[in-house]
Design an enzyme around this catalytic site. Structure first.
Site, PDB file in Angstrom:
ATOM      1  N   ASP A   1      59.328 -52.299   0.795  1.00 54.45           N
ATOM      2  CA  ASP A   1      59.014 -53.706   0.560  1.00 54.45           C
ATOM      3  C   ASP A   1      59.086 -53.992  -0.942  1.00 54.45           C
ATOM      4  OD1 ASP A   1      57.319 -55.980   2.428  1.00 54.45           O
ATOM      5  OD2 ASP A   1      57.316 -56.230   0.247  1.00 54.45           O
ATOM      6  N   ILE A   2      59.653 -55.149  -1.277  1.00 55.23           N
ATOM      7  CA  ILE A   2      59.822 -55.521  -2.694  1.00 55.23           C
ATOM      8  C   ILE A   2      58.479 -55.835  -3.353  1.00 55.23           C
ATOM      9  CG2 ILE A   2      60.124 -58.035  -2.437  1.00 55.23           C
ATOM     10  CD1 ILE A   2      62.648 -57.719  -4.235  1.00 55.23           C
TER      11      ILE A   2
ATOM     12  N   ASN B   1      54.132 -59.523  11.846  1.00 60.44           N
ATOM     13  CA  ASN B   1      53.570 -60.864  11.748  1.00 60.44           C
ATOM     14  C   ASN B   1      54.435 -61.850  12.522  1.00 60.44           C
ATOM     15  OD1 ASN B   1      51.518 -59.992   9.977  1.00 60.44           O
ATOM     16  ND2 ASN B   1      52.902 -60.153   8.223  1.00 60.44           N
TER      17      ASN B   1
ATOM     18  N   VAL C   1      59.545 -64.134   6.508  1.00 63.04           N
ATOM     19  CA  VAL C   1      60.979 -63.907   6.718  1.00 63.04           C
ATOM     20  C   VAL C   1      61.224 -63.904   8.235  1.00 63.04           C
ATOM     21  CG1 VAL C   1      62.952 -62.362   6.379  1.00 63.04           C
ATOM     22  CG2 VAL C   1      61.196 -62.542   4.594  1.00 63.04           C
TER      23      VAL C   1
ATOM     24  N   HIS D   1      60.398 -57.782  11.686  1.00 60.91           N
ATOM     25  CA  HIS D   1      60.286 -56.568  10.875  1.00 60.91           C
ATOM     26  C   HIS D   1      58.919 -55.961  11.098  1.00 60.91           C
ATOM     27  CE1 HIS D   1      59.264 -60.187   8.588  1.00 60.91           C
ATOM     28  NE2 HIS D   1      58.308 -59.474   8.017  1.00 60.91           N
TER      29      HIS D   1
ATOM     30  N   HIS E   1      56.098 -53.911   9.464  1.00 60.82           N
ATOM     31  CA  HIS E   1      55.550 -53.390   8.206  1.00 60.82           C
ATOM     32  C   HIS E   1      54.933 -52.027   8.493  1.00 60.82           C
ATOM     33  CE1 HIS E   1      55.307 -57.234   5.785  1.00 60.82           C
ATOM     34  NE2 HIS E   1      55.325 -57.772   6.992  1.00 60.82           N
TER      35      HIS E   1
END
Ligand code: 5GP
Length: 122
Positions: A30-31, A87, A96, A100, A102
């Site tokens: 993750d950024i 989420n 986003v 995805h 996490h």
């Protein structure tokens, strides 16, 4: 659905710190990490939210968790433990719109995972 930043990562149009890839999915750091280990596992097929998962996506959605556990083991966070989170939409905190998973670990994580009063209890 409109193209997200994750499609650009899958297509190699923007770079990411990729930690795993196969024909079905991609995992990358993750950024904006929220824990010492924080990576995302995404399907290569774009699916906007959990609500949009269909019967045809069952294999790949299960595969995301399999890959999360595999990479978590490789990163050495499996014994102490970690958290997986997907989420969904605004109240779930999704930003986003390409599903995805996490994976967060490397420290003791708090629970519940919010600090503000949830919007649905205001
Ligand atoms: P969400 O809020 O939708 O559950 O999670 C989206 C996650 O994607 C966030 O944790 C955010 O930091 C991460 N993210 C957004 N844009 C990028 C990007 O361009 N590269 C990477 N590596 N992560 C991103």
């Amino acid at each position: 659905m409109s193209e997200t930043i994750f499609t650009k990562i899958i297509n190699g149009e923007i770079s990411a710190d990729i930690v795993y890839e196969d024909e079905l999915c991609l995992a990358f750091n993750d950024i904006n990490p929220q824990a010492p280990v924080h990576f995302l596992v995404i399907p290569k097929k774009p699916v906007a939210t959990i609500n949009d998962i269909t019967e045809a996506d069952r294999e790949v959605v299960g595969h995301l968790t399999f890959v999360a556990a595999k990479v978590a083991k490789e990163m050495g966070i499996d014994h102490e433990g970690y958290r997986t989170v997907m989420n969904c939409n605004e109240f779930g905190g999704q930003s986003v719109y390409h599903i995805h998973l996490h994976v967060l670990g490397g420290k003791l994580l708090g629970w519940p995972p919010y600090t503000d009063k949830p919007k649905n209890l205001e």
